[in-house]
Design an enzyme around this catalytic site. Sequence first.
Site, PDB file in Angstrom:
ATOM      1  N   LYS A   1      -1.814 -45.149 -26.004  1.00  0.00           N
ATOM      2  CA  LYS A   1      -1.449 -44.128 -25.016  1.00  0.00           C
ATOM      3  C   LYS A   1      -0.003 -44.353 -24.560  1.00  0.00           C
ATOM      4  CE  LYS A   1      -5.984 -43.328 -22.862  1.00  0.00           C
ATOM      5  NZ  LYS A   1      -6.161 -41.907 -23.171  1.00  0.00           N
TER       6      LYS A   1
ATOM      7  N   ARG B   1     -16.478 -41.439 -27.222  1.00  0.00           N
ATOM      8  CA  ARG B   1     -17.545 -40.769 -27.979  1.00  0.00           C
ATOM      9  C   ARG B   1     -18.179 -41.717 -28.992  1.00  0.00           C
ATOM     10  NH1 ARG B   1     -13.565 -36.149 -30.019  1.00  0.00           N
ATOM     11  NH2 ARG B   1     -12.688 -36.627 -27.993  1.00  0.00           N
TER      12      ARG B   1
HETATM   13  N1  BES Z   1     -10.420 -41.766 -21.558  1.00  0.00           N
HETATM   14  C1  BES Z   1      -9.768 -40.738 -22.250  1.00  0.00           C
HETATM   15  C2  BES Z   1      -9.920 -39.362 -21.588  1.00  0.00           C
HETATM   16  C3  BES Z   1      -9.279 -39.169 -20.247  1.00  0.00           C
HETATM   17  C4  BES Z   1      -8.051 -38.582 -20.132  1.00  0.00           C
HETATM   18  C5  BES Z   1      -9.945 -39.516 -19.092  1.00  0.00           C
HETATM   19  C6  BES Z   1      -7.482 -38.375 -18.899  1.00  0.00           C
HETATM   20  C7  BES Z   1      -9.363 -39.326 -17.854  1.00  0.00           C
HETATM   21  C8  BES Z   1      -8.146 -38.732 -17.753  1.00  0.00           C
HETATM   22  C9  BES Z   1     -10.331 -40.617 -23.671  1.00  0.00           C
HETATM   23  O1  BES Z   1     -10.786 -41.786 -24.226  1.00  0.00           O
HETATM   24  C10 BES Z   1      -9.224 -40.105 -24.514  1.00  0.00           C
HETATM   25  O2  BES Z   1      -8.232 -40.755 -24.618  1.00  0.00           O
HETATM   26  N2  BES Z   1      -9.421 -38.924 -25.089  1.00  0.00           N
HETATM   27  C11 BES Z   1      -8.433 -38.310 -25.879  1.00  0.00           C
HETATM   28  C12 BES Z   1      -9.126 -37.646 -27.036  1.00  0.00           C
HETATM   29  C13 BES Z   1      -8.198 -37.167 -28.099  1.00  0.00           C
HETATM   30  C14 BES Z   1      -7.580 -38.340 -28.816  1.00  0.00           C
HETATM   31  C15 BES Z   1      -8.965 -36.305 -29.063  1.00  0.00           C
HETATM   32  C16 BES Z   1      -7.695 -37.274 -25.026  1.00  0.00           C
HETATM   33  O3  BES Z   1      -8.334 -36.621 -24.197  1.00  0.00           O
HETATM   34  O4  BES Z   1      -6.490 -37.151 -25.181  1.00  0.00           O
HETATM   35 ZN    ZN Z   2      -9.275 -42.916 -25.169  1.00  0.00          ZN
END
Ligand code: BES
Ligand code: ZN
Length: 479
Positions: free
Chosen positions: A253, A327
Site C-alpha cells: 500500500k 477475502r
Molecule cells: N483492508 C483493505 C480494504 C480497506 C480499504 C479497508 C480502506 C478500509 C479502508 C483490503 O484488504 C484491500 O486492500 N482491498 C483492496 C482490494 C483491491 C486490491 C482489489 C482495495 O480495496 O483497494
Molecule cells: Zn488489503
Amino acid sequence: MKIELIKSNLSKINRDCEIVFVVNKNLKHKWVVDSKALKSLNFTGTQSEVATVENRIYIGVDFSDIDDMRIASAKAIQTLNKLNFKSAKVGIYGDSDRVRAMVEGFILGNYKFDKYKSQKFESKLKKVSIALESFKAKKLKSKDIESSIESAKVIATSVNFTRDIVNSMPDELTPKELAKIAKKVAKESKLDCIIEDEKFLKKEGMNAFLAVTRASTNGPRLIHLTHKPKRAKRKVVIVGKGLTYDSGGLSLKPSNFMLTMKADKSGACATLGAIQAVAKLNLPIEVHAIIGACENMVGGDAYKPDDVLVAKNGTSIEVKNTDAEGRLVLADCLCYAQNKIKNIDNIFDIATLTGACVVALGEYTTGVMGFNEKLKESILNSSQKSGELSASLPFNKYLEKLLTSEVADISNVSSGRYGGAITAGLFLSNFIKRENRDKWVHLDIAGPAFVEKPWGYNPYGASGAGVRLLTQWLKDISK
Ligand code: BES
Ligand code: ZN
Ligand code: ZN
C-alpha cells in the site's frame, strides 16, 4: 459512569445538574424552565445545539429520526465532561426505544481512547439518574424502561470494548493478543472457546489463509467462540476478518493508505463485541463467532502476485494482488465454519474488505450483500433500528464474470475497474456451500469501521461498526 433508573418524578431527585432535551425546538415544555435565558442566548433548539443555564444543560433534539437522540445525548455527555458536575438527572423522552437510544448515546458519547496518552482522561461526572417521568406525561412501564436501559448498557459497552481493541496499535494487538482477549471474553461470558494456530491451518488445508500470514513473524490464530443457550431457536455463524495489520503485502500500500490499517481487524473485533453482547443479553440463539486473525506483511517468503492458492474447499485462486488478502482469509474461515458447524440457519461475514465499498456508499454506511433479498431486508431493518447505516449492493452475473482467471478457478481480484465491493462479495460466494447460499450475508464495513473525521457520536478512531447491527438482528430474530 453509572446510569440508574429512579422510580420517582424528576423534581424529587436532587443532582448537581439536569439534562434537558429540547424536542423539535419546543421551548414551551415544562422542563424548559429557562426559555427566556435561552432566547437571549439565541438558542433555538436545533439538533445537537447546546446551551448551559446555571446547572441545566439544554440540547436540541429532532424527534423524526431516533438516532438523533443518540447523537444529542452523546453531545450532552461530552458537554458535561467539560464541566464540573458530579451527577446529573434527566427525564424520559418517548418510548422505551428512545430511552435505549438516549442511554446508548450517553455511553457511546462518553468514550475516549487514552491508552497511549500519559495524561489520562478523567471526567468529574460519575452518575446519571433517569427519572421515571415521561416528557409526554404518559404512563410508563418501569419494567420496559428498565430492560431498555439494561440493553443499552450491554450493547454500548460492547461497542466501546470493540472500539478499544480496534484502536490498539498493531505492534501490541497481534493475532496472539487478539486470541488472548477472545479467551478472556469467553471466560467472562461463559462461551466455548477454541483457539488454533498455524499447525491446525496446515492440517485443515487452509492454504489461502496460510499464504496471507506467511511473511509475518506474528503467527496466525483461528478463533472460535460459541454462545450455546439451552433451548436455542436458531444457529447463527459470524465470521470476522481479523487482519491485525494490512500493509498490502508485496502489492504494498502507499504509505498514506497503509496508515489506519490497524483497523483491518474491525470485522473480527465487531464479531467479538457482538457475541459478548449476545451472551450478556442471554439471547436464545446459538451464536458462533469465528475469527481469522493474521497480518499481511512483506518479506522474503511473502506470497506473491502470480501465485495460485488452493483453498480449503479445493477452489484454486490466482493471486493478482496481495492486497486483496481479506477475502483469502475469509474464504478459508467460511469453509471451516460450514464444515465444523452443522445445520446452520444463517451465516454472516463481516469485514473491512474494500475501499470500493467506501467509494460506493460513503464512509458512514455498511455494504450488505448476498443472494437472499428477504434476509438482506431484515438486516437493513435491524440496522436502521440499531442506529447503524447500511445499504444493499446488488450482485449480478456480469460482475461475477470479472473474477475469471486464465490459470486458476478464480482470480482474487476483478479484471474490471468498477464494482469492487460487489466483486469481493461475489468472490466470497465461491466459498459458500450450495445449501447455505440463501443463508449467507456479507457485510463490508470498510467505510464506517474507522472514523477519521468525527461524526454523530463517533470520535476519531474505531466506531465499533457492526456490533449494534448484528446484536439488533439477533435480538430481532429472538422474538
Ligand atoms: N483492508 C483493505 C480494504 C480497506 C480499504 C479497508 C480502506 C478500509 C479502508 C483490503 O484488504 C484491500 O486492500 N482491498 C483492496 C482490494 C483491491 C486490491 C482489489 C482495495 O480495496 O483497494
Ligand atoms: Zn488489503
Ligand atoms: Zn485488508
